[in-house]
Design an enzyme around this catalytic site. Structure first.
Site, PDB file in Angstrom:
ATOM      1  N   SER A 144       0.854  -1.194   0.000  1.00 55.88           N
ATOM      2  CA  SER A 144       0.000   0.000   0.000  1.00 55.88           C
ATOM      3  C   SER A 144       0.881   1.232   0.000  1.00 55.88           C
ATOM      4  CB  SER A 144      -0.893   0.019   1.247  1.00 55.88           C
ATOM      5  OG  SER A 144      -1.556   1.265   1.386  1.00 55.88           O
ATOM      6  N   TYR A 157      -1.749   0.804  10.697  1.00 59.91           N
ATOM      7  CA  TYR A 157      -1.859   0.112   9.407  1.00 59.91           C
ATOM      8  C   TYR A 157      -0.654   0.433   8.522  1.00 59.91           C
ATOM      9  CZ  TYR A 157      -3.574  -0.802   4.653  1.00 59.91           C
ATOM     10  OH  TYR A 157      -3.701  -1.230   3.350  1.00 59.91           O
TER      11      TYR A 157
END
Length: 251
Positions: A144, A157
């Site tokens: 990501s 995250y």
């Protein structure tokens, strides 16, 4: 075996209900993939995903797999490779977590890290070893852009994805020249169930767009793929901003 354009005949998906993974599987089945393994926790959703891919003409099997149970990874995934060569492994599991809640609950934060990083390290190494033993194949890992620089809004995250990204790059270097191709995919905000209800970020994309980028990356044997491509420039700029400036941005 892969064709001249690098597309797989057989595919193992780790995270068999992932919308991005399923969009990728559909796209590859439309090209030439004929055998698909969906690895995930047994559930009606996993069975439904398998049924849908069968309707597209692929032979699809499911395998029980839990990212949070690394001790079982070698046995569970070994059964897949024991059935024959796997041309591509797509590591697509992960959890976003709830930043505000997880900051107050270290156990929940650890669960995010264990899923996104520890589980991926375990499964990635098991699959990398199997691919190396057969002498060919691709390991594609969904990272990501959040891993490029931790933001206040989702640093739990983001830090787990940063670890995953660094691990995958190192693994790719370790496997260079062995016949195994390792590719990191760095999407931005993707419109999925996981992000439903969140404020949409600029340059938001879709599972289908990520799938198209994965296919192109396989054909080119890319090592890193950004989705959309413009994020490469954006994140390069953000990564080099002074910290005092970065923390004041509305990110």
């Amino acid at each position: 075996m892969k064709d001249a354009f690098g597309l797989p005949q057989s595919l193992l998906v780790l995270g068999g209900t992932s919308e991005i993974a399923l969009a990728t599987a559909r796209r590859l089945i439309a090209r030439r993939t004929r055998t698909v393994w969906l690895a995930g926790r047994p559930s009606p959703a996993l069975d439904e995903a398998a049924g849908h891919l069968r309707d597209l003409g692929a032979e699809v099997r499911t395998v029980a797999f839990d990212a949070l149970d690394p001790a079982a990874h070698e046995e569970a995934l070994g059964k897949v490779f024991a059935e024959g060569d796997v041309d591509m492994v797509l590591l697509a599991f992960g959890t976003l977590g709830d930043q505000a809640h997880d900051e107050r609950d270290p156990g929940a934060a650890v669960r995010v890290a264990q899923t996104n990083y520890t589980g991926a390290v375990s499964a990635g190494l098991v699959c990398a070893g199997a691919l190396q033993a057969q002498g060919h194949g691709s390991l594609v890992v969904l990272s990501s852009v959040a891993g490029e620089r931790a933001r206040r809004a989702n640093f739990i995250y983001g830090s787990s994805k940063a670890g995953l990204d660094a691990f995958t790059q190192g693994l790719g270097d370790a496997l260079y020249g062995t016949g195994v191709h390792v590719m990191v995919v760095r999407p931005g905000f993707v419109r999925t169930r996981m992000t439903a209800g969140l404020r949409e970020a600029p340059l938001a994309t879709t599972p289908e767009a990520v799938a198209a980028a994965v296919e192109l990356g396989l054909r080119r044997r890319s090592e890193t793929v950004w989705v959309p491509g413009a994020l490469r420039v954006v994140m390069s700029a953000l990564r080099h901003l002074p910290r005092a400036v970065f923390r004041r941005l509305p990110l």
